[in-house]
Design an enzyme around this catalytic site. Structure first.
Site, PDB file in Angstrom:
ATOM      1  N   ARG A 189     -10.198 -11.685   2.165  1.00 46.30           N
ATOM      2  CA  ARG A 189     -11.064 -12.727   1.600  1.00 46.30           C
ATOM      3  C   ARG A 189     -10.373 -14.097   1.624  1.00 46.30           C
ATOM      4  O   ARG A 189     -11.039 -15.120   1.729  1.00 46.30           O
ATOM      5  CB  ARG A 189     -11.498 -12.327   0.177  1.00 46.30           C
ATOM      6  N   LYS A 204       0.839  -1.199   0.000  1.00 39.29           N
ATOM      7  CA  LYS A 204       0.000   0.000   0.000  1.00 39.29           C
ATOM      8  C   LYS A 204       0.874   1.249   0.000  1.00 39.29           C
ATOM      9  O   LYS A 204       2.007   1.214   0.490  1.00 39.29           O
ATOM     10  CB  LYS A 204      -0.853   0.030   1.285  1.00 39.29           C
TER      11      LYS A 204
HETATM   12  N1  BES Z   1      -8.037  -3.870   4.544  1.00 44.94           N
HETATM   13  C1  BES Z   1      -8.242  -3.436   3.217  1.00 44.94           C
HETATM   14  C2  BES Z   1      -9.562  -2.699   3.021  1.00 44.94           C
HETATM   15  C3  BES Z   1      -9.717  -1.389   3.738  1.00 44.94           C
HETATM   16  C4  BES Z   1      -9.486  -0.193   3.098  1.00 44.94           C
HETATM   17  C5  BES Z   1     -10.175  -1.369   5.037  1.00 44.94           C
HETATM   18  C6  BES Z   1      -9.671   1.004   3.770  1.00 44.94           C
HETATM   19  C7  BES Z   1     -10.351  -0.169   5.710  1.00 44.94           C
HETATM   20  C8  BES Z   1     -10.109   1.008   5.072  1.00 44.94           C
HETATM   21  C9  BES Z   1      -8.238  -4.646   2.293  1.00 44.94           C
HETATM   22  O1  BES Z   1      -7.449  -5.702   2.671  1.00 44.94           O
HETATM   23  C10 BES Z   1      -7.717  -4.186   0.981  1.00 44.94           C
HETATM   24  O2  BES Z   1      -6.593  -3.825   0.925  1.00 44.94           O
HETATM   25  N2  BES Z   1      -8.569  -4.215  -0.036  1.00 44.94           N
HETATM   26  C11 BES Z   1      -8.192  -3.797  -1.342  1.00 44.94           C
HETATM   27  C12 BES Z   1      -8.728  -4.794  -2.319  1.00 44.94           C
HETATM   28  C13 BES Z   1      -8.191  -4.615  -3.707  1.00 44.94           C
HETATM   29  C14 BES Z   1      -6.713  -4.963  -3.740  1.00 44.94           C
HETATM   30  C15 BES Z   1      -8.966  -5.515  -4.626  1.00 44.94           C
HETATM   31  C16 BES Z   1      -8.791  -2.430  -1.566  1.00 44.94           C
HETATM   32  O3  BES Z   1      -9.907  -2.171  -1.116  1.00 44.94           O
HETATM   33  O4  BES Z   1      -8.129  -1.600  -2.163  1.00 44.94           O
HETATM   34 MN    MN Z   2      -5.443  -5.495   2.018  1.00 47.24          MN
END
Ligand code: BES
Ligand code: MN
Ligand code: ZN
Length: 490
Positions: free
Chosen positions: A340, A266
């Site tokens: 997931r 990230k």
């Molecule tokens: N933990 C994150 C989702 C999240 C984002 C929670 C902001 C709380 C606040 C999750 O694991 C994630 O990174 N999701 C990705 C999925 C994508 C790679 C398909 C996302 O939402 O960007």
């Molecule tokens: Mn994630």
């Protein structure tokens, strides 16, 4: 654990008002006559209370907002807080009024005049919920708040009703503490230890370590934790307060103690918020705590997958193929879609082992659900209208925002992989829905199931009605009510 402020209920005693130290809070409806204790207070202050209630400033307040009289003459108290009540005092309004007091609690004694107010227990609940303060990491600890007394007719009756509320408050505080805790403190080991300690409350708690997860074939969950020094775990919490042998209701939570994104790392900005990526697991734990505290007459099992998603020489790579406990293979296109992968194995395990009558999972699963619903509503997905409607009804009754989003075959098709049974991502569009479709592949068709994407609601950057900024504990109230209404017939 952050302890809720103790609240005592006692009989209305007009004589005690003049000598009450600290602060006095009273609730008043604009334009209506004052309740008996408030009238007495008005007399003691030679009309100051009535003047305040009749003022333009009071008329401008929204229900639940308040104004203060500082150092009123005729009283020993340092201040009187007058909270405006709505004409029709619903449960929501009573909680809000209580929260107005809880927001400003200090070291001094606080006396709340609830008089004959039928919602005194709701007022106390709102007060306690809002008076949360997470301060274990401040070198100057927060001052302990002074004792809170609620004066009300028939205090024993109110105290009984308030007891159930106190169990919920404790569950919510447990959830909030876990979510607020930083990841160097709340490792998977520390998290599991805090859950194991709930054994004292009568919960049966089991910790499955990595070797056990390997034997079970949980390749999807284990893949996520490979880059971390803190070992992956599944914790199973059972509360069997219902009929012996009756199949349980299952709660499943995503417990990513920190989500860097892994090799699909990230951006730095805001990454610190990913200490809350175990929010789903924290809600499951909070509900289990509440059930145990109030000795719920239901069989409920809570399962959480605890992992940390880190980049490392041993971390899983984009393009890796992992095999789930169910047997389906997954091409990990993006290591940041890790929640997931964790849930896939825990959901499957929950169904194989417990054959639950229904199952609800909670996860801070996608940024996409925040784009869709903001921070006001959790995204709700389901394969069963009856269960989903019952949940939405419980959430509404508790004032917790929840909104159902669709699922359909066409979204599921986005998960098709060239080399494995599925990919772990389905593209940017409808990202919260394709994530739900992924989970649905690990739900048996005859199991009524809801998925709650709490990415936007688990933690807020601003104060809300019942919580200061930070962790909210969203979902504990709704799930506790769902269990009461649907499984305990109360
Ligand atoms: N933990 C994150 C989702 C999240 C984002 C929670 C902001 C709380 C606040 C999750 O694991 C994630 O990174 N999701 C990705 C999925 C994508 C790679 C398909 C996302 O939402 O960007
Ligand atoms: Mn994630
Ligand atoms: Zn995550």
């Amino acid at each position: 654990m952050t302890q809720p402020v103790p609240i005592q209920f006692r009989d209305s005693d007009a004589d005690a008002l003049a000598s009450q130290p600290g602060r006095i809070a009273l609730l008043a409806e604009q334009g209506a006559s004052l309740a008996p204790l408030a009238r007495k207070l008005d007399k003691l202050t030679r009309g100051a209370v009535m003047r305040a209630v009749g003022s333009e400033a009071f008329a401008a307040l929204k229900p639940g907002e308040s104004l203060d009289l500082g150092f009123p003459t005729g009283l020993a108290a340092d201040g009187v807080q007058i909270i405006r009540l709505a004409r029709k005092v619903t449960q929501d309004q009573a909680r809000k009024a209580g929260a107005a007091v809880g927001r400003n609690l200090s070291g001094v004694a606080t006396l709340v005049l609830a008089d004959t107010h039928p919602q005194a227990a709701d007022i106390a609940f709102g007060l306690a919920m809002r008076a949360y303060d997470f301060s274990p990491h401040k070198t100057t600890p927060a001052k302990p708040v002074g004792p809170v007394t609620v004066m009300v007719a028939e205090p024993e009756k109110v105290a009984a009703a308030a007891n159930a509320g106190a169990a919920v408050t404790e569950g919510v505080f447990f959830t909030r503490d876990l979510v607020n805790e930083p990841a160097n403190v709340l490792t998977t080991d520390d998290f599991a230890a805090r859950l194991a300690a709930m054994h004292e409350l009568g919960l049966e708690v089991e910790i499955l370590e990595e070797d056990a997860l390997e034997r079970l074939g949980m390749g999807a969950l284990l893949g996520v934790g490979m880059g971390s020094e803190t070992p992956s775990k599944v914790v199973v919490m059972q509360w069997n307060g219902g009929p012996k042998g009756e199949a349980p209701f299952a709660l499943v939570g995503k417990g990513v103690v920190f989500d860097t994104g892994g090799i699909s790392i990230k951006p730095a900005g805001g990454m610190e918020d990913m200490t809350m990526d175990m929010g789903g697991a924290a809600v499951v734990a909070g509900v289990m705590r509440t059930l145990a505290l109030r000795k719920a007459r239901a069989n409920v099992v809570g399962l959480v997958g605890l992992v940390e998603n880190m980049p490392d020489g041993r971390a899983q790579r984009p393009g890796d193929v992992v095999k789930s406990m169910k047997g389906d293979t997954i091409e990990v296109i993006n290591t940041d879609a890790e929640g997931r992968l964790v849930l896939a194995d825990v959901l499957w395990y929950a169904q194989e082992r417990f054959r639950p009558t229904a199952m609800i999972d909670l996860a801070t699963l996608t940024g996409a659900v925040i784009i869709a619903l903001g921070h006001e509503n959790t995204g709700v997905f389901s394969n069963d209208d009856a269960l989903c409607d019952a949940f939405l009804k419980a959430a509404k009754a508790e004032g917790e925002g929840a909104w159902r989003l669709p699922m359909a075959e066409a979204y599921d098709a986005k998960l098709k992989s060239r080399i494995a049974d599925m990919m772990n991502v389905g593209g940017r569009d409808g990202g919260a829905i394709t994530a739900a479709q992924f989970l649905a592949r690990f739900v048996k068709p005859d199991v009524p199931w809801c998925h709650l994407d709490i990415a936007g609601t688990a933690l807020l950057k601003a104060d809300s009605t019942l919580a200061p900024k930070g962790a909210t504990g969203w979902g504990v109230m709704a799930l506790d009510r769902l269990i009461r209404d649907r499984f305990e017939g109360k």
